[in-house]
Scaffold this active site. Structure first.
Site, short mmCIF file in Angstrom:
data_model
loop_
_atom_site.label_atom_id
_atom_site.label_comp_id
_atom_site.label_asym_id
_atom_site.label_seq_id
_atom_site.Cartn_x
_atom_site.Cartn_y
_atom_site.Cartn_z
N ASP A 1 44.36 35.14 39.94
CA ASP A 1 44.71 36.53 39.73
C ASP A 1 45.17 37.11 41.06
OD1 ASP A 1 44.75 38.07 37.47
OD2 ASP A 1 42.59 38.18 37.28
N HIS B 1 32.31 27.29 33.44
CA HIS B 1 32.69 26.11 32.67
C HIS B 1 31.56 25.50 31.85
CE1 HIS B 1 35.97 26.67 35.47
NE2 HIS B 1 36.72 26.09 34.57
N HIS C 1 35.01 33.61 49.54
CA HIS C 1 34.49 33.42 48.18
C HIS C 1 33.00 33.07 48.27
CE1 HIS C 1 34.55 32.54 43.91
NE2 HIS C 1 35.83 32.88 43.85
#
Lengths: 349, 349, 349, 349
Positions: free
Chosen positions: B328, B17, B104
Site C-alpha cells: 500500500d 496468514h 516495521h
C-alpha cells in the site's frame, strides 16, 4: 477510575481542598531502597509557588510513606503515600459558584456527578497530579536501577516561542531546571518568561509544548495490539489535565514524508540492532526498539483567567466571569515532573 | 493483550496468514437487532483491493456471526465473529526472512517473541484490524440507536497536500466515499491521487492525517483522572498500526493561543449548556460536554516499500532490501473505517 | 494485587507494623451522606482487644476520611481512608526471625519476595483487613440506601460445637453481638466460650465457621460465565486470611440430594417469582434471584500458637517454636465484620 | 464478562444452539509446540454421549485452531479456537418456553436480559464450558512443559456414596478414566453407577463432589491480598455451572481441629522447605508452598429432570413441568476435564 497500570499500578485520591492527597502504588518489587527522599524532589519540582511564573498557592507538599517499606527498603507490598493539603482557601472561589468556568471541568463535573466541590477544581485540580508524581518517582527509580532508564522532560515551546535545538541525547534535569521556564535554551527561555509575564499582567494565560525523552529503554516493551507502547504512552500523557495533543517520533510532521525518507535504517549497535535515524521515536510495531523514546505533549492555555469572559450561568443566564484568585498563567514548567512521572508509569505498567 | 474496553469489550485474534481473523465482543446489550449486514459495510470499506490506490491483496472479508444472536437479535451474550483469510501467499515474503524491514515490526517482534510468522507482518499485519472494524460496527450501531451518535472520519491530508474546509458539522460517509482517497474536497482529493500514484510508481509511500468527528455524543462520558475521554480516545487511536500522533480539538495549534481566545464560552443549547466555539473538541475536564468530539490522527508513510533500502540483516550484516509484493503506498483511505471503529469502541467502553 | 472490584473498587495498603493502614474506595456514587461515623462501628467490631476471647493487641483503629467527601456528602471521587497503627511491638516477634511459623505466611512470603517484615505477619497480618472492613462499610451503606440490602454474619460453629437453629430470616447484628462469641444461640455460645478459653489456656487455637445472609439483594446481580455471583462471592471470602472453604445455599450437603428434592419450586412473590425453598442460596445460573443469599465460610485454627511445635528453621535445621506474644485462639468472632465487608464489596463490584 | 485471567487470559463465546462455540487464549508464550491434538483429548473427555451415564446429545466437538500458531508452534499471539455446534434441536425445548425450570438459569436470565435463547440453556448450557476446556488444555500444556505440573481430577462422591482412599500422590488420568463414573475406586464406582442409573430411571438427578490435585506446582504463585491462590481457585471453580461449594486442604473439616494438630510442620525437601502434613492443601498465606494443591468442588444435582415438578409459569400461574429431552442425571463425570481446565487457568493467570 483512578487507577493506572496492570503490574505496576497506581491508584490516586484527593482533590483540591480535602484533608490530603495521595496514592497507593502496588507491584513495586521488594528489596528496593526507598525513602521519602526518593520521592520529594519531583514533588518539589511540581509544587506551586516555586517562582514568579506560577500560581502563588503555597504548599510544601511533603510526602509520607505510610506502608510498604521497612528500614528504608521495599517489602513488595503496596506503598501508601499521603501528602496533606495545607493552603486551603475555599473562600477564594465563592464568586464562581454560579458560573461554570469556560473550558474548565466545572460544567461537565456538575452534569456527570450532580455535585462538585465548593472550591472549584475538586478532582480536576492540579493537586490531583501529586499522587501521580509521587508514584512516578517510585516507578522511575525502579526503571533506573533495573535498566538504567533516564527520563527527562523539558519545555520546548510556550505560545509561539519555540526552541529549535535537538537536545534528545544530552538533556539533563539539571539543565532543564537552570531556568524557571524549564526551557533549556536560555535565549528562548528568556523570551518565554517575557511572554508569560505579559499574560500574567493581562490576567490571561498561554499554552505550550512539553517534550520528553526516555533513554536506555529496554527493548521489547509494549504489546502488539491495543496496548502498543505508543498507545499506553498516549493514554498516560492525555490523562494529564489540559492536554490536547500527543506525538511520538516524527509525529504529525512525519505524515508529510515519503517512506524512503522516514524509514529508520538498521545498523548494528552492540548486541542489538539500532537505527541510524529515529523517526520512529523508539517504538516500532508498538514495541520499544531500544532507541530513545521521544514524545511531545500539547498543553492548552489554562482555562482559569482573571480577564473578564462573557459566558452564562449554570441555568443559562448571561453573565460575566472574572476569576479572582491565584491562577497559573502557564502550566508547562510545572508539568515537567508530571510528564516524567506518567512516562515512568507507562513504561513500568 | 488483545483486549480493549471494560464494559463494552473486544478481544481480537488473527494474523496475516492463519486460517482466519476475528473477535469476541462482550457487553453488547440484549434485544438489539444485529446481523452480518450491520457489520459487512465497514469491513468492505476497509478491505484491500478496493481501488487502484490500495494494496492488490484480494480479500472478500466476509464476516460470520458465530454466537450471541438469535433470529437477528442480540442475546446479551458474547458475540463471536470470524472472517476467513483467503488470499494467503507466504511465498511473497520469502526474500525478507533475513532482513528486518526498516520501521516495521519485524525486528521488535523477533526480539520480544523469539519468533515471527514466516509471512511478514503476522499480528502487525493490517489484517489484525478486521476484528476491530467488526467490533466497532457493533459499538457504533449501539451508540446510534441509543444516543443518535454519528461518527464520520475522512482524509484531511496526504503528504503535504492538506484540505482546509471545515466539514465537522456537515460531513457524511457518502461524501467521504465519493472519492477513492476519502478526502471530501474533490479538488484536493485529485491532487492527493496524483501524489499517491507518484509514490506507487516510485515504489515509495507517503503518510497522511485522518480527521474524525463524533456528533451527538452524550454528555458525561469519560472519567476525571486516568481515563479521561481524550486519554481513552488517544489510546484507541494510537493503537492503530502506523500512527504517530493524536490531537483533540485545537490540538498542538491551541498551545499558541491565549486562554481568553481559546476558552469556549458557554451558551444555552436546549436543556444543556453548549459552547460558542469548540476548541475543547467536545471534551472538558476529561468528560464529554455534548459538542462534537473532533480529533485528528497522524499516520506515517507505510514502512514496506519496493524501493531499495540499505540496511542490515538480523545478525547485523549490511544488506539491501527491496520488498517485493503488493504494498500500500498510502494507508489513510483504508484507515477511515478503522478510525471510526476505534472511536466507537472508545465511546462505548 | 491489592485491588478488588471493577465499578466499585477498593485498593488497600498497610501491614502490621508500618505507620498505618487504609484504602482507596473508587466508584462510590456522588451525593451519598458519608462520615467516619458510618465506618467506625464495623472497624470497632473488628478491632482486637474487644473481649477476653481475642488478641490483647490494643488498637483504637480510628478511621479518617482523607478525600472524596465535602460537608459529609460524597463527591463521586475516590475516598481515601487511613487508620494509624499504634500498638506496634516489633520486639515481640524477635524470637521467630529464624523459624517460619508452620501454616503461616512466613515461608511463602520469604520465598516469593526474598524479604518479610521483621515483625511477623506483615501484609498477612489481620491488620490488612482493616481497609477491607472500612471499604465494606461504604459499600454496605450504598447497598442499603439504594436497595435496602441487609447483610448479617454470625458464628455458626467453633471447633465441633455447632449451632443448629435456622436464623436466616430473622438474625440481626444486635443479636449477633449479644454474646462475645457472636454466636446467636446463647447456650451454644457459652459452650463455644468454654472451648476457646480451654484452647487459650493450652496455648492452642481452634477454627470455626462463619455463616452470612444477604437479604433484599436486587435480582440480576452476577454474570453468566466466569463472574457468576457465587464465584465473585467465593473469591471475596476465600481472600480473607485463614479461610479453607466456601459454600452457598445447600453447599456440600446438596451434593447428596436428588434433583427433585433439591430444586427450588417457583412461586409468585409480589412482582417477581420467588422460590418455596432456597437450596440455591439466592443464586441461580450465577445470577441473584431475589431470595436471601446464604453462604458459609470455613476458618482454620490460627497458625500462631504458644504451644511448642517441632519444625525447622529457614535453612532446614530442626527447631522448636513456641510463639510468644498475644495470639488469638480463635478468629471467627472478629471475622464477622470482615465477612460482612467482603459480601458488600462482592455485591457492589 | 466472559474473560478469565490477567496475563494468561481466556475469553469465551457461544451458547447451546448457535453456529459454534470457542474462545480466544491470549498470553500464551511463543515457541511452544501446539496443535489441535493437544486440545482435543480433554474436549473428548468432556463431550456428551460418551457413555450410558451422560446426556445423549451427540457432538463430536472437534476443535480448530484459527490463529496464533504456525507450523505447529505458537507465535505469542492470541490463539483463536472454534468448535462447531452440530446436534442442535431447538424443538426439544418447545414445551418449556412458558415455565422457567426450577433451580435453572431460565428465570434469572429472562429477568436480567429480557430475553433468552429459544432453546433453553443458552449461555448457561454446558456447551459454554467447551471454550474453558480448550483454553485449559493450552494452559495445562504450558504449565507441564515449564514446571512439570500435573493436574488430575476425579469423582470422590456421587450422592451419599463416597470414596475414602487417599489417592492424592498417585492418581493418574488413566486410572480416573478406567471407569465411566471417573471414580478411581472400582467398588465404589460400581455403586455410583447403580445410583446414577436409578436416578435416570426415575427421571431424577443426583449431585456429587469432584476432587482435584495439582502436583509440582511452583512455589510462590498467588498474591497476598485479594488474589490469594485459594481465592483465584475458588473463583475459577465456583464459575463452573452447578457448583455450590469449594474446599482447599482440610476445608470445612479443618475448622474442627486445634491449631497444634492442623499446623503443617516444616521439613527440608531438597532446595525448599516442605511440610510433613498438608492440611494447608499446598497454599499458605495465599501463596503456593510447593506441596500438592488439593481441592474439592461440590456439584448440585442437575436442575433439568423429566420428573414432574409443581411450579409456576413466568407470569406466576401454577403449572407442572416435566422436561422432556436428553438430560444428564449426574454431571460430575463430565465435569472432570472442566475442573482440570479451570485449575490450569487459575494457576496460569
Amino acid at each position: 477510575m483512578s487507577t493506572f497500570g496492570t503490574l505496576f499500578r497506581v491508584t490516586t485520591f484527593g482533590e483540591s481542598h480535602c484533608a490530603g492527597v495521595g496514592c497507593i502504588v502496588d507491584g513495586v518489587p521488594p528489596l528496593m531502597a526507598l525513602t521519602e527522599a526518593d520521592i520529594q524532589p519531583q514533588l518539589s519540582r511540581r509544587r506551586p509557588g516555586q517562582s514568579a511564573l506560577t500560581t502563588k498557592r503555597d504548599e510544601k507538599d511533603l510526602v509520607r510513606i505510610m506502608s510498604g517499606t521497612e528500614h528504608g527498603v521495599t517489602l513488595g507490598t503496596p506503598i501508601g503515600l499521603t501528602v496533606p493539603n495545607e493552603d486551603m482557601r475555599p473562600g477564594d472561589y465563592g464568586s464562581m459558584s454560579d458560573i461554570p468556568r469556560p473550558s474548565h471541568a466545572d460544567y461537565t463535573y456538575q452534569y456527570k456527578y450532580g455535585t462538585k466541590t465548593s472550591s472549584g477544581g475538586g478532582r480536576a485540580s492540579a493537586r490531583e497530579t501529586i499522587g501521580r508524581v509521587a508514584a512516578g518517582a517510585i516507578a522511575e527509580k525502579f526503571l533506573r536501577l533495573r535498566y538504567g532508564v533516564e527520563i527527562v522532560a523539558w519545555v520546548s515551546s510556550i505560545g509561539d516561542i519555540e526552541m529549535k535545538e535537538d537536545v534528545v541525547d544530552t538533556i539533563t534535569r539539571e539543565r532543564v531546571d537552570s531556568h524557571p521556564t524549564r526551557c533549556p535554551d536560555a535565549a528562548v527561555a528568556d523570551q518565554m518568561t517575557a511572554l508569560v509575564q505579559e499574560c500574567r499582567n493581562a490576567e490571561d494565560s498561554v499554552g505550550g509544548v512539553v517534550s520528553c525523552v526516555i533513554r536506555n529503554s529496554p527493548v521489547g516493551l509494549g504489546e502488539p495490539c491495543f496496548d502498543k507502547l505508543q498507545a499506553t504512552l498516549a493514554h498516560a500523557m492525555m490523562s494529564i489535565p489540559a492536554t490536547k495533543g500527543f506525538e511520538i517520533g516524527s509525529g504529525f510532521r512525519g505524515t508529510t514524508q515519503r517512506g524512503s525518507a522516514h524509514n529508520d535504517m538498521f545498523v548494528r549497535k552492540g548486541d542489538r540492532l539500532g537505527t541510524v535515524t529515529n523517526n520512529s521515536g523508539g517504538v516500532q510495531g508498538g514495541i520499544s526498539n531500544g532507541e530513545p523514546i521521544v514524545l511531545r505533549v500539547a498543553f492548552k492555555p489554562p482555562a482559569t483567567i482573571g480577564k473578564e469572559q462573557a459566558t452564562v450561568t449554570y441555568d443559562g443566564t448571561s453573565a460575566v466571569l472574572a476569576a479572582k484568585g491565584r491562577h497559573d498563567p502557564c502550566v508547562v514548567p510545572r508539568a515537567i515532573p508530571i510528564v516524567e512521572a506518567m512516562a515512568a508509569l507507562a513504561l513500568a505498567e
